[in-house]
Design an enzyme around this catalytic site. Structure first.
Site, mmCIF file in Angstrom:
data_model
loop_
_atom_site.group_PDB
_atom_site.id
_atom_site.type_symbol
_atom_site.label_atom_id
_atom_site.label_comp_id
_atom_site.label_asym_id
_atom_site.label_seq_id
_atom_site.Cartn_x
_atom_site.Cartn_y
_atom_site.Cartn_z
ATOM 1 N N GLU A 1 0.813 -1.263 -0.175
ATOM 2 C CA GLU A 1 0.063 0.020 0.031
ATOM 3 C C GLU A 1 0.798 1.026 -0.034
ATOM 4 O OE1 GLU A 1 -2.839 -0.483 3.187
ATOM 5 O OE2 GLU A 1 -3.740 -2.249 2.229
ATOM 6 N N GLU B 1 -7.113 -9.425 -2.829
ATOM 7 C CA GLU B 1 -7.723 -9.292 -1.815
ATOM 8 C C GLU B 1 -9.036 -8.804 -1.992
ATOM 9 O OE1 GLU B 1 -5.828 -6.710 1.366
ATOM 10 O OE2 GLU B 1 -3.809 -7.255 0.503
#
Length: 504
Positions: free
Chosen positions: A273, A375
């Site tokens: 991220e 995800e």
């Protein structure tokens, strides 16, 4: 930009902005939508963004999607915000288009489904050409040829909790993973805070025990993640470090972790991220340190495939443009990047829109790198609605040419980070709910091949259109499986031919 917008429709917006003045520093530009409703209230929705823009970038692409709310509208306004006062910019080639798809049962949805099915057939299937010869007293009415897929080539996986997986009393948890997926990823066990919450106190064993168990059952495993630059996920003791000491500790952690898992993992998410967190770059005062992390990882193990991994890039479009830019920069820097990991966390009762998903994937695919959905989860209290949501998201992703694999982010209501409203399996008895049944039906029925042909009807030469994977061919004569004529083969992107000689 103002216009007439139909309630309930999805709009795609595409623009090319360019900074004409940047005050010597990078500027952030956001594209937002302001809905003004008939009762005078407003709702502002972020559609897309581009960070660190400079005049040297010239024209940049900014695209996204927005759903028009199902409420009486007064007007819709699309606007920019973000650059500092005194920073000027211009916009060219602006367009807003209505897109089909979404949850309704309308012509647009049917067309989207047809497009997805056509793409799946082209991308995920190939021809199996069967050639049969007979001799002796063989009656073709008594001969059946069964072509059955035993394993799928396309990676479908799940996040797995090490504590649950390693618990000898939770056989149902392990069985669901082993029986329904061919890939897995440790949800937390390989993250640095899990391995070393306090300096020098390291524990790799839970992750390694799980990885060995998964591999012993034929699953391939991704590594997630070497470092995580979002401040709240950096250990307190790491936050106390700086300068060369921080660089050394990070390098040693990457080298040690990749050394302990060498030969066990297919992928690594290197700096998780990084679009949304820059702790290490900021602390070191080195904007290019994110590139250095990849260089360290690639040198530690050149055989493992390295990934970016981020959110709001497929389930939403807020960071899609920035992600494309980041992927292009890493690719150009030649630091060992293999692919782009796209999270897919949809909001509560958010119906995944296939056209929006496809557009965002199209944008990211411009980097020319493989995409993995790393995800995926959807949220709905109603398990039947949840089933629809999973099907729409999975179908859109599976049908995209740049997508190489898909992993959901958990399945059990008692261990899912979003709880029961995202789960496929419920309770201590691991009851497969409606959403789970739908996902299993897709992965093990609709997206697998099992066909039986009677020779008198199909002829001596016929073709089966099959999903890529491992197969068995069985000859059934007068109701008996002739085991000596059984064949095994693998089907990839090229057509495959099997010849069968039947003599009775």
């Amino acid at each position: 930009m103002r216009g007439s917008f139909k309630i309930g429709k999805v709009r795609g917006v595409f623009m090319h902005p360019k900074l004409t003045q940047d005050l010597g520093s990078g500027q952030d530009l956001q594209l937002e939508v302001d809905y003004q409703f008939s009762d005078g209230s407003h709702q502002n929705v972020a559609v897309a963004s581009r960070s660190n823009m400079r005049t040297s970038n010239n024209w940049v692409q900014l695209s996204g999607n927005f759903d028009v709310p199902d409420r009486p509208l007064g007007r819709v306004r699309i606007y920019f915000q973000g650059p500092q006062p005194g920073c000027n910019f211009v916009v060219d080639d602006a367009s807003v288009t209505e897109r089909s798809g979404g949850g309704g049962s309308n012509l647009g949805t049917n067309h989207t489904q047809q497009t997805s099915n056509s793409n799946i057939d082209k991308l995920r299937k190939s021809d199996i050409n069967i050639r049969v010869t007979t001799s002796g007293t063989v009656n073709k009415n008594d001969v059946k040829i069964r072509v059955v897929q035993k394993n799928k080539a396309f990676p479908f996986g799940t996040a797995v909790n090490a504590g649950r997986y390693n618990d000898q009393h939770l056989g149902g948890y392990r069985d669901f993973v082993h029986n329904h997926f061919n890939w897995a990823v440790p949800e937390n066990a390989l993250k640095w805070p899990s391995i070393e919450p306090n300096r020098g106190q390291k524990n790799y064993q839970p992750a390694l025990d799980m990885i060995h168990g998964l591999k012993n059952h034929g699953l391939k495993v991704r590594g997630h993640n070497l470092v995580w630059s979002v401040d709240q996920w950096v250990q307190g003791w790491v936050k106390q470090l700086s300068g060369n000491e921080l660089r050394t500790v990070v390098q040693q952690h990457i080298q040690e972790t990749m050394g302990k898992t060498k030969g066990l993992l297919e992928h690594w998410d290197v700096n998780n991220e990084n679009l949304h967190g820059t702790f290490f770059q900021t602390r070191l005062g080195d904007n290019d340190y994110n590139l250095e992390l990849f260089r360290i990882a690639h040198k530690a193990d050149p055989s493992v495939k390295l990934f970016l991994n981020d959110y709001n890039v497929v389930a939403a479009s807020w960071s899609t443009n920035d992600y494309l830019k980041q992927a292009q920069e890493f690719k150009h820097a030649n630091v060992g990047l293999y692919g782009v990991g796209c999270q897919g966390h949809f909001g509560v009762d958010e119906d995944p829109n296939p056209d929006a998903i496809r557009q965002r994937l199209d944008t990211i695919a411009q980097a020319g790198l493989p995409i993995w959905i790393t995800e995926l989860d959807v949220q709905a209290q109603d398990e039947n609605k949840r089933a629809d949501f999973y099907e729409r998201a999975l179908t859109a992703m599976y049908s995209h040419p740049a997508v190489e694999g898909i992993l959901i982010w958990g399945f059990w209501d008692q261990e899912h980070w979003r709880g029961a409203k995202a789960a496929l399996v419920d309770g201590n008895n691991f009851h497969v709910n409606a959403a789970g049944r739908r996902v299993i039906d897709l992965l093990e029925n609709r997206w697998m091949t099992d066909e039986t042909h009677t020779l008198s009807s199909s002829g001596d030469h016929f073709t089966v259109r099959g999903f890529h994977g491992d197969y068995e061919l069985h000859v059934i004569y007068q109701g008996h499986d002739l085991g000596n004529l059984k064949k095994t083969f693998s089907l990839g992107k090229s057509a495959h031919t099997e010849t069968v000689n039947i003599h009775v």
